[in-house]
Design a protein around this motif. Structure first.
Motif, PDB file in Angstrom:
ATOM      1  N   TYR A  13      -0.825   9.416  13.316  1.00 55.33           N
ATOM      2  CA  TYR A  13       0.069  10.185  12.186  1.00 55.33           C
ATOM      3  C   TYR A  13       0.711   9.174  11.215  1.00 55.33           C
ATOM      4  N   GLU A  14       1.144   7.804  11.727  1.00 53.53           N
ATOM      5  CA  GLU A  14       1.556   7.166  10.892  1.00 53.53           C
ATOM      6  C   GLU A  14       0.683   6.479   9.955  1.00 53.53           C
ATOM      7  N   LEU A  15      -0.492   6.184  10.198  1.00 50.14           N
ATOM      8  CA  LEU A  15      -1.416   5.969   9.471  1.00 50.14           C
ATOM      9  C   LEU A  15      -2.269   6.798   8.519  1.00 50.14           C
ATOM     10  N   GLU A  16      -2.041   8.252   8.902  1.00 50.62           N
ATOM     11  CA  GLU A  16      -2.578   9.248   8.108  1.00 50.62           C
ATOM     12  C   GLU A  16      -1.294   9.618   6.918  1.00 50.62           C
ATOM     13  N   HIS A  17      -0.082   9.247   7.438  1.00 52.32           N
ATOM     14  CA  HIS A  17       0.886   9.565   6.692  1.00 52.32           C
ATOM     15  C   HIS A  17       0.782   8.478   5.355  1.00 52.32           C
ATOM     16  N   ARG A  18       0.555   7.317   5.464  1.00 52.61           N
ATOM     17  CA  ARG A  18       0.413   6.295   4.678  1.00 52.61           C
ATOM     18  C   ARG A  18      -0.799   6.529   3.736  1.00 52.61           C
ATOM     19  N   ALA A  19      -1.935   7.036   4.386  1.00 55.63           N
ATOM     20  CA  ALA A  19      -2.945   7.136   3.559  1.00 55.63           C
ATOM     21  C   ALA A  19      -2.857   8.331   2.596  1.00 55.63           C
ATOM     22  N   LEU A  20      -1.987   9.343   2.842  1.00 50.04           N
ATOM     23  CA  LEU A  20      -1.810  10.431   2.246  1.00 50.04           C
ATOM     24  C   LEU A  20      -1.164  10.091   0.999  1.00 50.04           C
ATOM     25  N   VAL A  21       0.290   9.389   1.515  1.00 55.70           N
ATOM     26  CA  VAL A  21       1.005   8.819   0.039  1.00 55.70           C
ATOM     27  C   VAL A  21       0.333   7.966  -0.726  1.00 55.70           C
ATOM     28  N   ALA A  22      -0.734   7.187  -0.296  1.00 48.80           N
ATOM     29  CA  ALA A  22      -1.411   6.162  -1.194  1.00 48.80           C
ATOM     30  C   ALA A  22      -2.204   7.178  -2.147  1.00 48.80           C
ATOM     31  N   ALA A  23      -2.774   8.390  -1.654  1.00 43.68           N
ATOM     32  CA  ALA A  23      -3.649   9.208  -2.438  1.00 43.68           C
ATOM     33  C   ALA A  23      -3.132   9.848  -3.477  1.00 43.68           C
ATOM     34  N   LEU A  24      -1.758  10.265  -3.086  1.00 42.72           N
ATOM     35  CA  LEU A  24      -1.037  10.937  -3.955  1.00 42.72           C
ATOM     36  C   LEU A  24      -0.417  10.016  -5.231  1.00 42.72           C
ATOM     37  N   ARG A  25      -0.252   8.734  -4.722  1.00 44.19           N
ATOM     38  CA  ARG A  25       0.194   7.631  -5.654  1.00 44.19           C
ATOM     39  C   ARG A  25      -0.832   7.333  -6.603  1.00 44.19           C
ATOM     40  N   ASP A  26      -2.039   7.450  -6.222  1.00 44.64           N
ATOM     41  CA  ASP A  26      -3.269   7.217  -7.051  1.00 44.64           C
ATOM     42  C   ASP A  26      -3.543   8.347  -8.043  1.00 44.64           C
ATOM     43  N   ARG A  27      -2.771   9.409  -7.798  1.00 45.50           N
ATOM     44  CA  ARG A  27      -3.076  10.687  -8.608  1.00 45.50           C
ATOM     45  C   ARG A  27      -4.566  11.350  -8.318  1.00 45.50           C
ATOM     46  N   ASP A  28      -4.862  10.966  -7.115  1.00 48.92           N
ATOM     47  CA  ASP A  28      -6.261  11.401  -6.715  1.00 48.92           C
ATOM     48  C   ASP A  28      -5.992  12.761  -5.696  1.00 48.92           C
ATOM     49  N   GLY A  29      -6.079  13.865  -6.369  1.00 46.47           N
ATOM     50  CA  GLY A  29      -5.755  15.377  -5.837  1.00 46.47           C
ATOM     51  C   GLY A  29      -6.861  15.631  -4.842  1.00 46.47           C
ATOM     52  N   ALA A  30      -8.108  15.457  -5.065  1.00 48.89           N
ATOM     53  CA  ALA A  30      -9.080  15.763  -4.159  1.00 48.89           C
ATOM     54  C   ALA A  30      -8.966  15.114  -2.813  1.00 48.89           C
TER      55      ALA A  30
END
Length: 223
Positions: free
Chosen positions: A186-203
């Motif tokens: 879960y912790e890894l998935e949280h970090r990956a999700l936040v990183a994608a949001l920060r990159d403005r990568d919606g898909a």
């Protein structure tokens, strides 16, 4: 192996979503027993509960059917429930629809302060020393992501969802299914999700969000 609670919630979800309408024939006791890994007596008890609420009817030699009065019965159940009387299965169904859907708004509206708050939630969750503290910061992270959409209605909905997560039934289920391996994932998935949001990568963010929630549902509810 599923629980009687999971079976009951899944049957209710099919009725509430109108997947099964009045007159629809339900799977047999044997089919439900095999599908959920439950004894026939347990399946029979769950069906008897639904029958008692007027949701289904049973005819010897014919089978189990959705009641003609299912709409009235569902309305009575809804009116008698408190606003927060939401099952873990209902909450997960709502989360899997709502959370990926707001990603585009988060990508478009999130500020640097929003991402700092998300990072803080991740860090607090990773250093939490109990499942209760981890669950608290897990919830706060998802709430922070929702707040980053900067939409008052969405923020209010997610606050209510976190109130449901604070209920004893959700907490009991989370503790019973928690393992160090699942928490680390879960912790890894949280970090990956936040990183994608920060990159403005919606898909990518929407896909990661749905993947994460699918893992949570599988671990909590077994499907």
């Amino acid at each position: 192996m599923h629980s009687a609670l999971t079976l009951r919630q899944n049957l209710l979800e099919n009725l509430q979503a109108r997947t099964w309408r009045a007159g629809h024939r339900l799977p047999t006791e044997r089919e439900l027993s095999e599908q959920y890994g439950l004894s026939r007596s347990t399946v029979r008890r769950v069906l008897a509960d639904l029958k008692g609420k007027g949701l289904i009817t049973q005819t010897v030699g014919s089978g189990t059917y959705v009641s003609e009065e299912v709409g009235v019965a569902l309305a009575q159940i809804a009116s008698s429930a408190s606003p927060l009387a939401t099952s873990p299965a209902e909450l997960m169904s709502a989360r899997m629809v709502l959370e990926p859907a707001i990603v585009a708004m988060v990508v478009g509206n999130a500020t640097a302060a929003d991402f700092e708050r998300m990072d803080e939630c991740c860090e607090k969750g990773e250093t939490a020393t109990s499942i209760e503290d981890f669950e608290l910061w897990d919830g706060k992270l998802h709430e922070a992501i929702a707040d980053a959409a900067h939409n008052t209605f969405i923020a209010t909905v997610f606050q209510r969802m976190n109130e449901v997560r604070a209920q004893s039934e959700w907490g009991t289920l989370k503790r019973r299914t928690a393992t160090p391996e699942r928490r680390a994932r879960y912790e890894l998935e949280h970090r990956a999700l936040v990183a994608a949001l920060r990159d403005r990568d919606g898909a990518r963010a929407a896909a990661l969000c749905l993947e994460h929630l699918t893992h949570v549902r599988q671990n909590l509810l077994g499907y």
